[in-house]
Write an enzyme that holds these catalytic residues in place. Structure first.
Site, mmCIF file in Angstrom:
data_model
loop_
_atom_site.group_PDB
_atom_site.id
_atom_site.type_symbol
_atom_site.label_atom_id
_atom_site.label_comp_id
_atom_site.label_asym_id
_atom_site.label_seq_id
_atom_site.Cartn_x
_atom_site.Cartn_y
_atom_site.Cartn_z
ATOM 1 N N LYS A 58 8.476 -92.136 -17.472
ATOM 2 C CA LYS A 58 7.904 -91.616 -16.231
ATOM 3 C C LYS A 58 8.112 -92.583 -15.040
ATOM 4 C CE LYS A 58 5.209 -87.817 -17.766
ATOM 5 N NZ LYS A 58 4.521 -87.645 -19.049
ATOM 6 N N PHE A 74 -0.539 -86.416 -26.666
ATOM 7 C CA PHE A 74 0.763 -85.833 -26.309
ATOM 8 C C PHE A 74 1.809 -86.933 -26.321
ATOM 9 C CE2 PHE A 74 4.175 -84.683 -23.394
ATOM 10 C CZ PHE A 74 4.488 -83.412 -23.848
ATOM 11 N N ASP A 82 1.396 -95.399 -26.530
ATOM 12 C CA ASP A 82 2.208 -94.545 -25.668
ATOM 13 C C ASP A 82 1.679 -94.699 -24.240
ATOM 14 O OD1 ASP A 82 3.280 -92.510 -24.149
ATOM 15 O OD2 ASP A 82 3.159 -91.000 -25.742
HETATM 16 C C1 LIG Z 1 5.204 -87.230 -20.332
HETATM 17 C C2 LIG Z 1 4.783 -87.883 -21.582
HETATM 18 C C3 LIG Z 1 5.646 -87.974 -22.690
HETATM 19 C C4 LIG Z 1 6.999 -87.311 -22.718
HETATM 20 O O1 LIG Z 1 7.897 -87.841 -21.786
HETATM 21 P P1 LIG Z 1 9.241 -87.028 -21.454
HETATM 22 O O2 LIG Z 1 9.951 -87.920 -20.483
HETATM 23 O O3 LIG Z 1 8.833 -85.715 -20.886
HETATM 24 O O4 LIG Z 1 9.977 -86.862 -22.719
HETATM 25 C C5 LIG Z 1 5.198 -88.652 -23.807
HETATM 26 N N1 LIG Z 1 3.980 -89.212 -23.845
HETATM 27 C C6 LIG Z 1 3.134 -89.157 -22.797
HETATM 28 C C7 LIG Z 1 1.798 -89.824 -22.895
HETATM 29 C C8 LIG Z 1 3.482 -88.463 -21.647
HETATM 30 O O5 LIG Z 1 2.631 -88.375 -20.632
#
Ligand SMILES: *Cc1c(COP(=O)(O)O)cnc(C)c1O
Length: 409
Positions: free
Chosen positions: A253, A139, A224
């Site tokens: 986050k 994700f 990520d």
């Molecule tokens: C939450 C998340 C995102 C997206 O972040 P947003 O601030 O909602 O755009 C991308 N990658 C990972 C691994 C995430 O947990």
């Protein structure tokens, strides 16, 4: 204007239905406790999805925000500002990175990362080298590019045509990656622990193998760390415990402790491809967000706090195992640090949402990671007492869901 009461019912009238929030409206929080409009108290194991790493209303974050609010909010990137420079310095001092780009969310950080990877390959190897390889269940956010790199078709369906040049392979399967990677690959993108995909950690050997394959093919490794970063695993960033360095890392986050900010970190080798005018963001790097993030990072990147994450995890695991001894409802407890995934037994697959709703009724906030996995991403400084109190609520929520299931069967 009508005088509608401001409550959960109003949500369905005035908000686009892309979310289905719980049937109460939280109004304030402190530490790992939250209160709703009726003053019901909740224990927070969700932490805003791995965002409120220092809990709610941390006094030092509040005072930093107030101080910055009284001096400077916004300038645009026509000017730089002190909080952004301080935060960039702190991030580069603490990590592999030499250079930072700021934005406002995780998806934007990944958007920047994927664009930079393409541009770097374009500049150095030509336009043929543009393919991105990512992993099923990964994700990376909800923009069109990031749902396309993400490995869950459900987030992409109906929004096509999607950007091209993206391939997905099985996570933790080095042979699959070996078969897919080529000299046309510009980047391999992965999470050290797949968060939304079900809290699935990368095997350390797999991570090392990915790095080697990237090196063999002049492909960039993009990590990520939006969910795993900023202390979540007990390391400042998860890669630090895995013996591998990325070329690009994305963070968001917990970085702002609840104030919106995203960051893309990279090296002196790669950064020049984002030359003047190639990419940008109006709000990115604004003084308010950067001041709060700089304070959050200062507070989190302390040996004592990071060491304590393993202790907190141990308390969580101990309590979860006690619950499981009573109800035999968990198939596996996994993750690292305070990114905790609890897979339900097969007969309860598909029912994570029912546990979530019942926990909320009992006064506990938890998350799910897909339909089969309960997820907990609490404050990194949640008091042990709150963990144990919250687990009592989880225990009774589980007892109720299980009893209801048996009544149906
Ligand atoms: C939450 C998340 C995102 C997206 O972040 P947003 O601030 O909602 O755009 C991308 N990658 C990972 C691994 C995430 O947990």
């Amino acid at each position: 204007m009508s005088q509608q009461p401001v409550n959960r019912a109003l949500f369905d009238e005035v908000m686009v239905p892309n979310y289905n929030p719980q049937q109460m409206v939280p109004v304030r929080g402190r530490g790992s406790r939250v209160w709703d409009q009726e003053d019901n108290e909740y224990i927070d194991f969700a932490g805003g999805i791995a965002v409120n790493a220092l809990g709610h209303a941390h006094p030092e974050l509040v005072s930093t925000l107030k101080e910055q609010a009284n001096s400077l909010w916004h300038l645009s990137n026509t000017f730089t500002n002190e909080p952004a420079l301080r935060l960039a310095q702190r991030l580069t001092d603490a990590t592999f990175a030499d250079k930072v780009f700021f934005c406002n969310s995780g998806a934007e950080a990944n958007e920047a990362a994927f664009k930079l990877a393409r541009k770097y390959s374009y500049d150095n190897f030509g336009p043929e080298k543009h393919e991105i390889i990512a992993f099923y269940q990964g994700f990376h956010g909800r923009t069109l590019f990031t749902v396309s790199v993400g490995g869950q078709a459900k987030y992409r369906e109906g929004f096509e045509p999607a950007p091209g040049g993206i391939t997905h392979v099985a996570f933790n399967d080095l042979e699959a990656l070996k078969a897919a990677i080529s000299d046309k690959t510009c980047a391999v993108v992965m999470e050290p622990i797949q968060g939304e995909g079900g809290v699935i950690p990368a095997d350390p050997e797999f991570m090392k193998g990915v790095r080697e394959l990237c090196d063999q093919h002049n492909a960039l490794l993009v990590l990520d760390e939006i969910q795993t970063g900023v202390g979540r695993t007990g390391q400042l960033y998860a890669y630090m415990g895995m013996g591998v360095k990325p070329d690009i890392l994305t963070s968001a986050k917990a970085l702002g402790g609840g104030f919106p900010i995203g960051a893309m970190l990279t090296t002196d080798k790669v950064a020049p491809s984002f030359g003047f005018g190639t990419h940008g963001s109006t709000y990115g790097g604004n003084p308010l967000a950067c001041a709060v993030a700089d304070k959050a990072l200062e507070l989190i990147n302390q040996p004592e706090l990071l060491r304590n994450v393993a202790h907190k995890r141990a308390v969580f695991i101990e309590e979860l195992e006690k619950i499981n001894a009573r109800h035999e409802i968990f198939k596996e407890i996994r993750g690292d640090g305070l990114l905790i995934g609890v897979e339900l037994i097969d007969s309860m697959h598909g029912k994570a949402a029912a546990f979530l709703a019942k926990a909320r009724e009992e006064g506990l906030m938890i998350l799910m990671a897909g339909p089969n996995v309960l997820r907990m991403t609490p404050s990194l400084i949640i008091p042990d007492e709150d963990i144990r109190d919250g687990m009592k609520l989880l225990d009774s929520a589980i007892a109720k869901v299980v009893a209801a299931e048996k009544a149906v069967a």
